[in-house]
Design a protein around this motif. Structure first.
Motif, mmCIF file in Angstrom:
data_model
loop_
_atom_site.group_PDB
_atom_site.id
_atom_site.type_symbol
_atom_site.label_atom_id
_atom_site.label_comp_id
_atom_site.label_asym_id
_atom_site.label_seq_id
_atom_site.Cartn_x
_atom_site.Cartn_y
_atom_site.Cartn_z
ATOM 1 N N LEU A 81 0.833 -1.205 0.000
ATOM 2 C CA LEU A 81 0.000 0.000 0.000
ATOM 3 C C LEU A 81 0.868 1.254 0.000
ATOM 4 N N ASP A 82 1.946 1.246 0.761
ATOM 5 C CA ASP A 82 2.862 2.389 0.744
ATOM 6 C C ASP A 82 3.448 2.593 -0.652
ATOM 7 N N GLN A 83 3.848 1.482 -1.301
ATOM 8 C CA GLN A 83 4.353 1.583 -2.673
ATOM 9 C C GLN A 83 3.283 2.143 -3.608
ATOM 10 N N HIS A 84 2.054 1.675 -3.403
ATOM 11 C CA HIS A 84 0.952 2.110 -4.266
ATOM 12 C C HIS A 84 0.744 3.617 -4.162
ATOM 13 N N ARG A 85 0.781 4.140 -2.964
ATOM 14 C CA ARG A 85 0.524 5.567 -2.766
ATOM 15 C C ARG A 85 1.580 6.419 -3.443
ATOM 16 N N ALA A 86 2.796 5.884 -3.553
ATOM 17 C CA ALA A 86 3.840 6.612 -4.273
ATOM 18 C C ALA A 86 3.738 6.407 -5.782
ATOM 19 N N TRP A 87 3.523 5.184 -6.189
ATOM 20 C CA TRP A 87 3.522 4.844 -7.618
ATOM 21 C C TRP A 87 2.380 5.504 -8.373
ATOM 22 N N ARG A 88 1.243 5.650 -7.750
ATOM 23 C CA ARG A 88 0.090 6.203 -8.458
ATOM 24 C C ARG A 88 0.330 7.636 -8.913
ATOM 25 N N HIS A 89 1.312 8.316 -8.307
ATOM 26 C CA HIS A 89 1.632 9.686 -8.694
ATOM 27 C C HIS A 89 2.802 9.770 -9.682
ATOM 28 N N VAL A 90 3.390 8.617 -10.033
ATOM 29 C CA VAL A 90 4.456 8.616 -11.037
ATOM 30 C C VAL A 90 3.838 8.933 -12.401
ATOM 31 N N PRO A 91 4.378 9.897 -13.124
ATOM 32 C CA PRO A 91 3.778 10.263 -14.423
ATOM 33 C C PRO A 91 3.719 9.072 -15.373
ATOM 34 N N LEU A 92 2.681 9.060 -16.202
ATOM 35 C CA LEU A 92 2.488 7.952 -17.134
ATOM 36 C C LEU A 92 3.693 7.739 -18.048
ATOM 37 N N PRO A 93 4.332 8.761 -18.612
ATOM 38 C CA PRO A 93 5.495 8.487 -19.467
ATOM 39 C C PRO A 93 6.589 7.702 -18.743
ATOM 40 N N GLU A 94 6.798 7.996 -17.455
ATOM 41 C CA GLU A 94 7.813 7.248 -16.718
ATOM 42 C C GLU A 94 7.350 5.824 -16.463
ATOM 43 N N ARG A 95 6.091 5.630 -16.125
ATOM 44 C CA ARG A 95 5.575 4.271 -15.943
ATOM 45 C C ARG A 95 5.726 3.478 -17.240
ATOM 46 N N ARG A 96 5.374 4.116 -18.350
ATOM 47 C CA ARG A 96 5.478 3.437 -19.640
ATOM 48 C C ARG A 96 6.934 3.048 -19.920
ATOM 49 N N ALA A 97 7.864 3.929 -19.644
ATOM 50 C CA ALA A 97 9.271 3.644 -19.908
ATOM 51 C C ALA A 97 9.764 2.475 -19.053
ATOM 52 N N ARG A 98 9.340 2.416 -17.809
ATOM 53 C CA ARG A 98 9.791 1.333 -16.935
ATOM 54 C C ARG A 98 9.187 -0.009 -17.350
ATOM 55 N N VAL A 99 7.929 -0.001 -17.742
ATOM 56 C CA VAL A 99 7.322 -1.244 -18.221
ATOM 57 C C VAL A 99 7.978 -1.673 -19.528
ATOM 58 N N ALA A 100 8.250 -0.730 -20.416
ATOM 59 C CA ALA A 100 8.920 -1.067 -21.679
ATOM 60 C C ALA A 100 10.290 -1.675 -21.418
ATOM 61 N N ALA A 101 11.034 -1.138 -20.464
ATOM 62 C CA ALA A 101 12.349 -1.692 -20.134
ATOM 63 C C ALA A 101 12.210 -3.101 -19.568
ATOM 64 N N THR A 102 11.166 -3.331 -18.796
ATOM 65 C CA THR A 102 10.911 -4.676 -18.274
ATOM 66 C C THR A 102 10.653 -5.651 -19.414
#
Length: 516
Positions: A81-102
């Motif tokens: 839940l702590d991770q979720h509260r931080a991650w939900r505010h990560v901008p979509l372009p950064e989320r997309r880049a991290r998933v793409a790298a995965t």
């Protein structure tokens, strides 16, 4: 033990010891000499009790899941839940880049991930590779369209909890986890009890390196369910598995008003009525046995118009006799290509015994054997353990009290039921309380159009098998085969995000329930 057969050998470099050492080299943070670790609170932890495990392929000892207790599981969920509260505010372009790298990392280690699937859950090499490829390619599709899918939508208030069956660790579980993270959620997943822990651990290690907020824990459903299903921190429960366990999960999430996606098994059926294109049916039969019918969209039941039974057998039996069974890594020479098999073992020796017992009981009570595969033609290593192998079997008219009549066998056992009227056809095709897929083979489009809406399956094909589908087509089920939100395509994103106030998601919900 099977008697010595052809002089087959294990493909060079494909041993479990080799695969394990490669895991330790690729992800030393997640693999120790004798165990895998649990991932929670952004760290790999040597907690949990490791139980012995063996490969269904040939009884080779493999690493079992490190099972946590309920108290530790609750701590893991709170940390998520702590991770979720931080991650939900990560901008979509950064989320997309991290998933793409995965995804790039998963693609680089495609062969190792596939080899782990062979050893841990017995997938033939072709299907193991396909499982990895579908996960990677499927999530790339979401990367391309995620901006439009997330318009006017936001992440949930808590992480998504995933409890999935063992048969598709990559293309179902990892695929869902990455899409959930892309949509802005932290993700919790339980490794399946029956297999796949090393493959999932490697995949999650590669994702965690890219900063994705994943939690991966092991344990029994009874011990972990209070944390993974009932904990107030959980924003959504995604479950794939059997009806007995799924019913308990459904009761819990409904009582709590928690968002949920519950995919459960059903008896998928193939009806034959006023049909003549037998060459097409013959061609499709072997594909229906992929992975020993250990799939939620397998077709274990044929409902056949009685006057067509002789023609059906003429088309069906030659096809089923071509099935290739054996050790997925047994080759003619150490450097030969991986063998082209239709099916390897079932998930374990206990499941093999259950299927053998069900078949024997059905025959004792009147079912007629139409086909029994022989181990004589199977590809086994000399002297290997074959206790988890089931040769394909086809039975005519199993007794109504047999599990083979009303439930999915989840193994290479087909049953055939003969009918004389359309009403009987529909009744036999609806023998279980709902299914995921069905097919009707009929020459007349009008007949198909009349019958298909009366079949209690979510997808009904006209002479072709239907599949789960993850891109352009939504997926769900009828009756007890599904509860909660439908998925597939954009709906998979909508199921794990919040939309406009009062939105109701497509799916099977109690009539009064609006999705929170």
């Amino acid at each position: 033990m099977t008697p010595a057969g052809p002089a087959l050998a294990l493909k060079r470099g494909s041993s479990w010891a080799n695969a394990w050492q490669r895991c330790r080299t690729v992800a030393p943070e997640a693999f120790r000499d004798d165990r895998v670790l649990n991932l929670w609170d952004a760290a790999w932890r040597a907690d949990g009790r490791v139980l012995p495990a063996t490969s269904p392929v040939d009884g080779t000892p493999v690493t079992g899941p490190p099972r946590l207790d309920g108290t530790t599981a609750h701590r893991a969920v709170r940390a998520s839940l702590d991770q979720h509260r931080a991650w939900r505010h990560v901008p979509l372009p950064e989320r997309r880049a991290r998933v793409a790298a995965t995804l790039d990392a998963l693609a680089r280690h495609r062969e190792l991930l596939a080899l782990l699937l062979v050893w841990e859950i017995g997938k033939p090499w072709r299907l193991a590779q396909a499982d990895v490829d579908r996960a990677v390619d499927g999530v790339r599709w979401y990367l391309d369209g995620i901006d439009g899918m997330l318009e006017e939508r936001s992440p949930l208030d808590g992480p998504v909890s995933n409890i999935a069956s063992w048969n598709y660790p990559m293309s179902v579980l990892v695929h869902a986890m990455l899409v959930q993270a892309l949509a802005g959620n932290a993700v919790v997943a339980k490794t399946p009890t029956d297999g796949g822990v090393a493959c999932l651990t490697l995949a999650c290690a590669l994702a965690a390196r890219e900063g994705l907020p994943l939690t991966l824990v092991s344990g029994t459903g009874g011990e972990l369910s209070p944390a993974l299903v009932r904990a107030p921190e959980i924003g959504c429960v995604s479950f794939v598995g059997g009806r007995d366990t799924g019913a308990a999960v459904a009761t819990a999430v409904t009582d709590l008003g928690k968002r949920h996606i519950l995919e459960q098994e059903g008896l998928n059926t193939w009806g034959i009525w006023d049909f003549s294109d037998w060459d097409t049916l013959t061609a499709v039969i072997p594909r229906l046995f992929d992975y020993g019918k250990q799939r939620c969209t397998a077709y274990p039941r044929f409902v056949v118009q009685r006057r067509l039974f002789d023609a059906f057998l003429t088309a069906y039996l030659p096809a089923v006799r071509t099935l290739r069974v054996g050790h997925p890594l047994a080759v003619d020479a150490p450097d030969a290509p991986y063998p082209a098999l239709d099916l390897g073992p079932v998930i374990n020796a206990a499941k093999a015994k259950e299927l053998h017992d069900q078949v024997a009981d059905a025959v004792d009570r009147g079912a007629v054997p139409l086909h029994r595969g022989s181990a004589a033609g199977a590809r086994f290593l000399p002297g290997q353990d074959t206790s988890a192998y089931v040769q394909p079997v086809t039975l005519l008219n199993p007794p109504r009290s047999s599990p083979l009549h009303h439930a999915e066998p989840f193994g290479p056992v087909d049953t055939v039921v003969l009918v004389d009227t359309e009403a009987e056809l529909l009744a036999a095709m609806n023998a279980s309380n709902g299914a995921l897929v069905a097919t009707v083979s009929t020459d007349d489009p009008a007949t198909f159009g009349r019958l298909a809406p009366q079949i209690r399956a979510f997808k009904v094909g006209h002479g072709v098998p239907r599949s789960r589908g993850d891109r352009d087509e939504l997926f769900g089920g009828h009756g007890a085969s599904w509860r909660g939100a439908f998925v597939g395509g954009e709906l998979l994103v909508r199921a794990v995000t919040r939309g406009p106030a009062g939105e109701r998601l497509p799916g099977n919900f109690p009539d009064h329930q609006l999705m929170p």
